[in-house]
Motif scaffolding. Structure first.
Motif, PDB file in Angstrom:
ATOM      1  N   LYS A 229      51.846  17.221  62.198  1.00 59.38           N
ATOM      2  CA  LYS A 229      51.534  17.688  60.842  1.00 59.38           C
ATOM      3  C   LYS A 229      50.091  18.161  60.688  1.00 59.38           C
ATOM      4  O   LYS A 229      49.755  18.856  59.719  1.00 59.38           O
ATOM      5  CB  LYS A 229      51.810  16.573  59.834  1.00 59.38           C
ATOM      6  CG  LYS A 229      50.896  15.368  59.980  1.00 59.38           C
ATOM      7  CD  LYS A 229      51.234  14.283  58.970  1.00 59.38           C
ATOM      8  CE  LYS A 229      50.299  13.078  59.093  1.00 59.38           C
ATOM      9  NZ  LYS A 229      50.640  12.011  58.115  1.00 59.38           N
ATOM     10  N   HIS A 230      49.225  17.790  61.624  1.00 58.34           N
ATOM     11  CA  HIS A 230      47.819  18.166  61.526  1.00 58.34           C
ATOM     12  C   HIS A 230      47.575  19.606  61.996  1.00 58.34           C
ATOM     13  O   HIS A 230      46.477  20.133  61.793  1.00 58.34           O
ATOM     14  CB  HIS A 230      46.953  17.205  62.335  1.00 58.34           C
ATOM     15  CG  HIS A 230      46.931  15.815  61.793  1.00 58.34           C
ATOM     16  ND1 HIS A 230      47.257  14.701  62.536  1.00 58.34           N
ATOM     17  CD2 HIS A 230      46.653  15.349  60.545  1.00 58.34           C
ATOM     18  CE1 HIS A 230      47.161  13.616  61.792  1.00 58.34           C
ATOM     19  NE2 HIS A 230      46.795  13.988  60.571  1.00 58.34           N
ATOM     20  N   PHE A 231      48.568  20.202  62.638  1.00 54.14           N
ATOM     21  CA  PHE A 231      48.414  21.564  63.155  1.00 54.14           C
ATOM     22  C   PHE A 231      49.039  22.571  62.182  1.00 54.14           C
ATOM     23  O   PHE A 231      50.166  22.404  61.733  1.00 54.14           O
ATOM     24  CB  PHE A 231      49.076  21.699  64.528  1.00 54.14           C
ATOM     25  CG  PHE A 231      48.334  20.992  65.625  1.00 54.14           C
ATOM     26  CD1 PHE A 231      47.457  21.682  66.450  1.00 54.14           C
ATOM     27  CD2 PHE A 231      48.513  19.632  65.832  1.00 54.14           C
ATOM     28  CE1 PHE A 231      46.778  21.033  67.466  1.00 54.14           C
ATOM     29  CE2 PHE A 231      47.833  18.974  66.846  1.00 54.14           C
ATOM     30  CZ  PHE A 231      46.959  19.681  67.666  1.00 54.14           C
ATOM     31  N   ASN A 232      48.275  23.615  61.897  1.00 54.27           N
ATOM     32  CA  ASN A 232      48.777  24.732  61.099  1.00 54.27           C
ATOM     33  C   ASN A 232      48.778  25.951  62.016  1.00 54.27           C
ATOM     34  O   ASN A 232      47.777  26.673  62.124  1.00 54.27           O
ATOM     35  CB  ASN A 232      47.898  24.966  59.875  1.00 54.27           C
ATOM     36  CG  ASN A 232      48.483  25.992  58.918  1.00 54.27           C
ATOM     37  OD1 ASN A 232      49.172  26.921  59.330  1.00 54.27           O
ATOM     38  ND2 ASN A 232      48.188  25.834  57.627  1.00 54.27           N
ATOM     39  N   LEU A 233      49.896  26.155  62.692  1.00 54.10           N
ATOM     40  CA  LEU A 233      49.955  27.222  63.679  1.00 54.10           C
ATOM     41  C   LEU A 233      49.897  28.600  63.027  1.00 54.10           C
ATOM     42  O   LEU A 233      49.428  29.569  63.645  1.00 54.10           O
ATOM     43  CB  LEU A 233      51.234  27.076  64.508  1.00 54.10           C
ATOM     44  CG  LEU A 233      51.340  25.772  65.323  1.00 54.10           C
ATOM     45  CD1 LEU A 233      52.649  25.735  66.085  1.00 54.10           C
ATOM     46  CD2 LEU A 233      50.159  25.628  66.268  1.00 54.10           C
ATOM     47  N   ALA A 234      50.372  28.694  61.789  1.00 53.09           N
ATOM     48  CA  ALA A 234      50.336  29.985  61.089  1.00 53.09           C
ATOM     49  C   ALA A 234      48.900  30.446  60.871  1.00 53.09           C
ATOM     50  O   ALA A 234      48.575  31.637  61.007  1.00 53.09           O
ATOM     51  CB  ALA A 234      51.074  29.883  59.760  1.00 53.09           C
ATOM     52  N   ASN A 235      48.029  29.494  60.539  1.00 52.51           N
ATOM     53  CA  ASN A 235      46.610  29.816  60.319  1.00 52.51           C
ATOM     54  C   ASN A 235      45.777  29.634  61.579  1.00 52.51           C
ATOM     55  O   ASN A 235      44.590  29.971  61.601  1.00 52.51           O
ATOM     56  CB  ASN A 235      46.032  28.940  59.203  1.00 52.51           C
ATOM     57  CG  ASN A 235      46.647  29.238  57.855  1.00 52.51           C
ATOM     58  OD1 ASN A 235      47.117  30.352  57.624  1.00 52.51           O
ATOM     59  ND2 ASN A 235      46.651  28.260  56.968  1.00 52.51           N
ATOM     60  N   GLY A 236      46.376  29.036  62.625  1.00 52.66           N
ATOM     61  CA  GLY A 236      45.638  28.811  63.868  1.00 52.66           C
ATOM     62  C   GLY A 236      44.565  27.750  63.731  1.00 52.66           C
ATOM     63  O   GLY A 236      43.480  27.881  64.308  1.00 52.66           O
ATOM     64  N   THR A 237      44.857  26.673  62.966  1.00 46.14           N
ATOM     65  CA  THR A 237      43.858  25.629  62.740  1.00 46.14           C
ATOM     66  C   THR A 237      44.441  24.243  63.009  1.00 46.14           C
ATOM     67  O   THR A 237      45.657  24.067  63.071  1.00 46.14           O
ATOM     68  CB  THR A 237      43.341  25.666  61.286  1.00 46.14           C
ATOM     69  OG1 THR A 237      44.444  25.472  60.388  1.00 46.14           O
ATOM     70  CG2 THR A 237      42.651  26.979  60.989  1.00 46.14           C
ATOM     71  N   VAL A 238      43.556  23.276  63.140  1.00 46.94           N
ATOM     72  CA  VAL A 238      43.941  21.877  63.265  1.00 46.94           C
ATOM     73  C   VAL A 238      43.064  21.056  62.326  1.00 46.94           C
ATOM     74  O   VAL A 238      41.857  21.283  62.224  1.00 46.94           O
ATOM     75  CB  VAL A 238      43.805  21.371  64.727  1.00 46.94           C
ATOM     76  CG1 VAL A 238      42.373  21.534  65.240  1.00 46.94           C
ATOM     77  CG2 VAL A 238      44.241  19.907  64.840  1.00 46.94           C
TER      78      VAL A 238
END
Length: 376
Positions: A229-238
């Motif tokens: 849940k800590h990864f936002n692959l759409a935005n490329g962030t953690v």
């Protein structure tokens, strides 16, 4: 108000034909040697001594120094000799007497318990430990406070105890890695095999963990505490907002908690990490941990640091540094690349630039020598 004593039985244990007692009191384990061979008469004596200790615990009259009970097994000898044999008991008594709590006090207790030094070789035992410079000096300060107190408890005819020495040597464990060293370490971890569940198998998660460490400079607890849940692959962030860390520095149990400073930071993922996590996060539930060990549990940072990491560095012939040195490497490279101090503090999870200045001030705005031509 008198503290209620903890109840528990005192066991008589045979080890290689010698008798020991084994019991716990107020969170500390005592395993004094009785210097008695295991025969019928001595075993009865040990049982009687165990019963006496149990009664004293029940009556809140337990002597943590164990001198009161050592006298039962040996009539000759001085209190100093008994004290020499029960350094850990005397330390536990002092800690309880002064109501001293905290990781460092427990750390010194664990050191005495594990290394089993006596008063004569305490300095040698301290010097042999693989502590960082900071930890070494903190522990020596506690030991010396304890020794000063112990000197007030001994007979005048007993030789005064010597203080232990700290160290002023520069700690090599956090020396930044070079780019070549980091690449070699990552390559080695990519091909690393571990023995688990009866066979050798490749553990790619160690490789991913090391890549993430060298790319982001996060703390080990923050890395192993990452969930899908800590990864936002759409935005490329953690998002770095939690940590999976031991309850204390000397406790194997781990808890999920906030980061060390309580900060929450969002870091951009480099393209190569984004590609990797797009693959390994597929099918994971939001609360599933990302970095798993060979048996499917979150990577144990203590086990990784002590058993896995040194094997790789030694095999490559790279000077040993703890994994935390990867964090210093990222900060050092950020400074060399001209990233502002406020930005570095954010990346490292510090609330302000104070810690950055303290750790890396010698690298910031280093002036050149004046241009003085002496060849004319």
């Amino acid at each position: 108000m008198t503290k209620k004593a903890k109840y528990g039985s005192v066991k008589v244990v045979d080890r290689s034909g010698k008798l020991y007692l084994d019991f716990r009191f107020n969170g500390h384990r005592f395993r004094p040697a009785l210097d008695l061979v295991n025969n019928l008469q001595n075993h009865r004596h040990a049982l009687a001594l165990a019963s006496r200790i149990e009664l004293d615990i029940f009556a809140n009259e337990f002597d943590r120094t164990l001198i009161k009970y050592l006298g039962d097994k040996k009539t000759e000898g001085t209190i100093g000799e008994a004290r020499d044999k029960q350094l850990i008991g005397m330390y536990a008594y002092w800690q309880g007497l002064k109501e001293l709590q905290g990781n460092d006090y427990e750390g010194v207790y664990r050191f005495i318990k594990r290394a089993a030094p006596n008063w004569n070789n305490l300095q040698a035992a301290v010097s042999a430990q693989n502590w960082s410079t900071t930890t070494h000096n903190r522990y020596c300060k506690i030991l010396n406070t304890f020794i000063q107190w112990a000197n007030t408890q001994i007979d005048k005819d007993v030789k005064e105890l010597k203080l232990v020495k700290g160290t002023k040597q520069k700690d090599p464990k956090r020396k930044p890695f070079t780019l070549d060293e980091m690449q070699a370490i990552c390559s080695q971890f990519k091909a690393f095999y571990v023995y688990a569940q009866g066979s050798h198998s490749q553990c790619e998660n160690y490789y991913y963990l090391v890549l993430f460490l060298f790319a982001t400079g996060c703390r080990m607890g923050e890395i192993v505490g990452l969930k899908a849940k800590h990864f936002n692959l759409a935005n490329g962030t953690v998002e770095i907002s939690e940590s999976l860390s031991p309850k204390s520095a000397y406790d194997s149990a781990r808890i999920q908690k906030s980061t060390k400073t309580g900060s929450v930071r969002v870091l951009p993922l480099p393209d190569f990490l984004l590609e990797i996590f797009s693959r390994i996060l597929a099918g994971k539930k939001p609360d599933e941990y990302v970095f798993l060990g060979p048996q499917g549990e979150p990577v144990n940072q203590k086990n990784f640091t002590r058993r896995i990491w040194p094997v790789v560095l030694n095999g490559l012939g790279i000077e040993y540094r703890v994994p935390y040195a990867g964090r210093h490497t990222v900060a050092s490279m950020a400074i060399e690349q001209g990233i502002p101090l406020t930005g570095i503090a954010y990346l490292m999870g510090h609330s302000d630039t104070t810690m950055v200045m303290k750790q890396y001030g010698h690298m910031i705005n280093r002036p050149n020598l004046p241009d003085i031509d002496l060849t004319a």
